[in-house]
Write a protein that holds these residues in place. Sequence first.
Motif, PDB file in Angstrom:
ATOM      1  N   SER A  73      -8.339 -78.122  45.931  1.00  0.00           N
ATOM      2  CA  SER A  73      -7.696 -77.956  47.229  1.00  0.00           C
ATOM      3  C   SER A  73      -6.398 -78.757  47.273  1.00  0.00           C
ATOM      4  CB  SER A  73      -8.632 -78.420  48.342  1.00  0.00           C
ATOM      5  OG  SER A  73      -8.905 -79.808  48.213  1.00  0.00           O
ATOM      6  N   GLN A  74      -5.608 -78.485  48.310  1.00  0.00           N
ATOM      7  CA  GLN A  74      -4.353 -79.217  48.475  1.00  0.00           C
ATOM      8  C   GLN A  74      -4.616 -80.707  48.732  1.00  0.00           C
ATOM      9  OE1 GLN A  74      -1.922 -77.490  47.310  1.00  0.00           O
ATOM     10  NE2 GLN A  74      -0.717 -76.694  49.044  1.00  0.00           N
ATOM     11  N   TYR A 109       3.990 -73.631  45.979  1.00  0.00           N
ATOM     12  CA  TYR A 109       2.795 -73.838  46.793  1.00  0.00           C
ATOM     13  C   TYR A 109       2.263 -75.254  46.613  1.00  0.00           C
ATOM     14  CZ  TYR A 109      -1.911 -73.249  48.650  1.00  0.00           C
ATOM     15  OH  TYR A 109      -3.063 -73.404  49.373  1.00  0.00           O
ATOM     16  N   THR A 110       2.318 -75.759  45.397  1.00  0.00           N
ATOM     17  CA  THR A 110       1.864 -77.131  45.160  1.00  0.00           C
ATOM     18  C   THR A 110       2.793 -78.142  45.819  1.00  0.00           C
ATOM     19  OG1 THR A 110       0.864 -76.480  43.053  1.00  0.00           O
ATOM     20  CG2 THR A 110       1.312 -78.818  43.366  1.00  0.00           C
ATOM     21  N   GLY A 113       3.704 -75.984  49.830  1.00  0.00           N
ATOM     22  CA  GLY A 113       2.541 -75.405  50.472  1.00  0.00           C
ATOM     23  C   GLY A 113       2.918 -74.257  51.397  1.00  0.00           C
ATOM     24  N   ALA A 114       1.941 -73.822  52.160  1.00  0.00           N
ATOM     25  CA  ALA A 114       2.169 -72.770  53.151  1.00  0.00           C
ATOM     26  C   ALA A 114       2.494 -73.440  54.476  1.00  0.00           C
ATOM     27  CB  ALA A 114       0.934 -71.887  53.286  1.00  0.00           C
ATOM     28  N   ASN A 117       0.329 -72.842  57.783  1.00  0.00           N
ATOM     29  CA  ASN A 117      -0.993 -73.423  57.987  1.00  0.00           C
ATOM     30  C   ASN A 117      -0.951 -74.903  57.634  1.00  0.00           C
ATOM     31  OD1 ASN A 117      -3.769 -74.149  57.859  1.00  0.00           O
ATOM     32  ND2 ASN A 117      -4.313 -72.015  57.504  1.00  0.00           N
ATOM     33  N   LYS A 119      -3.419 -76.983  57.033  1.00  0.00           N
ATOM     34  CA  LYS A 119      -4.340 -77.384  55.976  1.00  0.00           C
ATOM     35  C   LYS A 119      -3.785 -77.067  54.593  1.00  0.00           C
ATOM     36  CE  LYS A 119      -8.652 -77.011  58.602  1.00  0.00           C
ATOM     37  NZ  LYS A 119      -9.972 -76.335  58.709  1.00  0.00           N
ATOM     38  N   HIS A 120      -2.942 -76.071  54.510  1.00  0.00           N
ATOM     39  CA  HIS A 120      -2.409 -75.635  53.215  1.00  0.00           C
ATOM     40  C   HIS A 120      -1.046 -76.252  52.913  1.00  0.00           C
ATOM     41  CE1 HIS A 120      -5.050 -71.777  53.607  1.00  0.00           C
ATOM     42  NE2 HIS A 120      -5.749 -72.860  53.307  1.00  0.00           N
ATOM     43  N   ARG A 121      -0.662 -77.282  53.636  1.00  0.00           N
ATOM     44  CA  ARG A 121       0.624 -77.939  53.355  1.00  0.00           C
ATOM     45  C   ARG A 121       0.559 -78.618  51.995  1.00  0.00           C
ATOM     46  NH1 ARG A 121      -2.557 -81.241  56.141  1.00  0.00           N
ATOM     47  NH2 ARG A 121      -2.358 -83.515  55.937  1.00  0.00           N
ATOM     48  N   GLY A 122       1.724 -78.757  51.348  1.00  0.00           N
ATOM     49  CA  GLY A 122       1.753 -79.249  49.979  1.00  0.00           C
ATOM     50  C   GLY A 122       2.042 -80.738  49.884  1.00  0.00           C
TER      51      GLY A 122
END
Length: 798
Positions: A73-74, A109-110, A113-114, A117, A119-122
């Motif tokens: 996960s991130q 993305y790493t 991130g997105a 969202n 939770k999906h921040r990098g």
Amino acid sequence: MKRHKNARMGTRKKVQAFVRVKPTDDFAHEIIKYGDDNKSIDIHLKKDTRRGVVNNQQTDWSFKLDGVLHDASQDLVYETVARDAVSQALDGYNGTIMCYGQTGAGKTYTMTGATENYKHRGILPRALQQVFRMIEERPTHAITVRVSYLEIYNENLFDLLSTLPYVGPSVTPMTIVESPQGVFIKGLSVHLTSQEEDAFSLLFEGETNRIIASHTMNKNSSRSHCIFTIYMEAHSRTLSDEKYITSKINLVDLAGSERLGKTGSEGRVLKEATYINKSLSFLEQAIIALGDQKRDHIPFRQCKLTHALKDSLGGNCNMVLVTNIYGEAAQLEETLSSLRFASRMKLVTTEPAINEKYDAERMVKNLEKELALLKQELAIHDSLSNRTLVNYDPMDEIQIAEINSQVRRYLEGTLDEIDIINLRQIQEVFNQFRVVLSQQEQEVESALRRKYTLIDKNDFAAISAVQKAGLMDAEGHLVGEPDGQSFGLGVAPFSIKPGKKPKSKKTLKEQFSTSARKEGASSPVSGKDLEVVSVSKTQLIPSSKDGDIKDMLSRDRETSSIEPLPSDSPKEELRPPRPSTPPSKPVAFEEFKNERGSEINRIFKENKSILNERRRRASEITQRINAIKQEIDVTKEALNFQKSLREKQGEYENKGLMIIDEEEFLLILKLKDLKKQYRNEYQDLRDLRAEIQYCQRLVDECRHRLLMEFDIWYNESFVIPEDIQAALKIGSSIRPGMVPVNRIVSLGEDDQDRFSQLQQTVLPEGPDSISFYNAKVKTEQKHNYMKTMVGFQQSHRK
């Protein structure tokens, strides 16, 4: 002035290299194996039997790393890769986190991130969040944070934050400059951020300006290398130490390496891929050279990427590499290449060190404090030694004058010796000896000048004049009026003897009147002016109106001492009575604009007229730009026609230079001028759009203020009862709870306040995500507004 120093040099350490595998349903389990410690990758490839019996094909590879992140996960990626480097940055250590890999493998993305969202921040937004969290945990330090965002596209440097209204595009191209303090980008804007939301806004602003493209392996492929840098400076609040620490974190998102056969790139995308592969190749060459201890020269200057990262690759920072790879068998060749790069990076060593600097201003204050303490210690030592009259402060004018008097009396013989007190007094005694000697030399020279006429031997005109006057003989000897007492030198004539009284100096008034007479009628100074000047200088002649002023002041005092009128005075009766039925708001609004809100309404109209004028100018510039664009298209067509005609007739060359006719040359010059006009007009249009946006904001604020003031005025004039208004006045005896709530009309919170409170309570990620989403919403609103304005202008143009 600041002094730089790297202190507390640490031991050399190797670069940390991690591998993150992109999740896929088609993972090659038979080919790719992970070690038990999750720090190695083994790749086994079956031999190709089609190559025959003698087959020297390599089939096994093993790579030792610092960690393998598979289906991670991130949160886990950040905790494993970046948290320690960011934490040490606040202690003064530089840090660099770099994402490398094949296109589409998940580097952006790493790193970023997105952004849709939380939770999906990098790594990048999480690093910003960690920095501000740690600043809150260090109240003993004053820490400032600044950020910059650099893009390297086709070997050109661009500032991703130049679209901000207060930055603007740079006139001169950005360059990479090396200094004793390190490598920095000249022309790159650096922005101060005092809170987390501001940093996120700058991040999202830069992300919207990045250059991306689409190909078969990635729909949103980054076409440039990007470096987001966080600069930190920490001063101690508790210690008066002049030393403070600085650090920076480079977060590098590299563009992905591409195999043109797989991506199918064409045109502009093909050109971009060529530059990307070339710069990554130079990066790998620099890494190989850094890993070789025998190499003296490191080729950092081969490309802009390696030059900009010179401090990060082989400097005094904590370096972390995240290699993004595919887990599919179809991408095995690119995966091996990426893993080889990670293995080579692990051979590079860095020497992290704390970046310490010295504040010159604070250093001076500390030295002054230390000097005061030393003086106190000397005073204690002197008191113990019965030396109570010693003073170590700089001497004042009275003490210097006393030493000067002692020196003169010592030279005259009236003083036998000068008492020695301390070193400062000894230095001043010698200094006064020099002063007395210089004064005596000047007195002797002035005495000689009063008694004798001094003539320069090289001034032949003066010598001839003296000879004609009979004061010098032909041999150059001076002659005078002998008095029987001299040694044949003679004396000066009686007219210049010192015994004759000099002419008295004119008074200031005489000089002034004389100069006025010389100037005559052209002088603007009159007798009245002279009187005014003399009065202003002396302030002795009182003004004739002083008595009147005193009378006015006394009348003001009497007026101010009069008690206020009672409530039943005629002044209160003149107030218009309140109507029984409140008027309609449109009618009341017109009355409000003419009376109480007249000033706000005037400002609103002026701002609106300025806004309309800016819009009119923008429309005119847009029309000119369209006309220039059409003329450019026509010129290009004519130029292409001339080129095709020249190719048909045959091209002529002279010494390697192409020969063109005059008409084609004039078209080239015309096209160049048109492009220059187009750029200038477009720049003016961009500046004007920024002004329009600013004026629009002023108009909206004035409109909001006008409506808000009208609501308050309307409620006070027609809604709130008069008895409650009297009770609510300043100085009344009203207390909370005495007035019923339903009797008072108040302006409650607006929709934006309610939305902000609802957002803070309802967001599933909790309060930590508020800054992230607020920055995202503001950035989207800004760009939606810009798009709407552009679309409106286009439709208006049609």
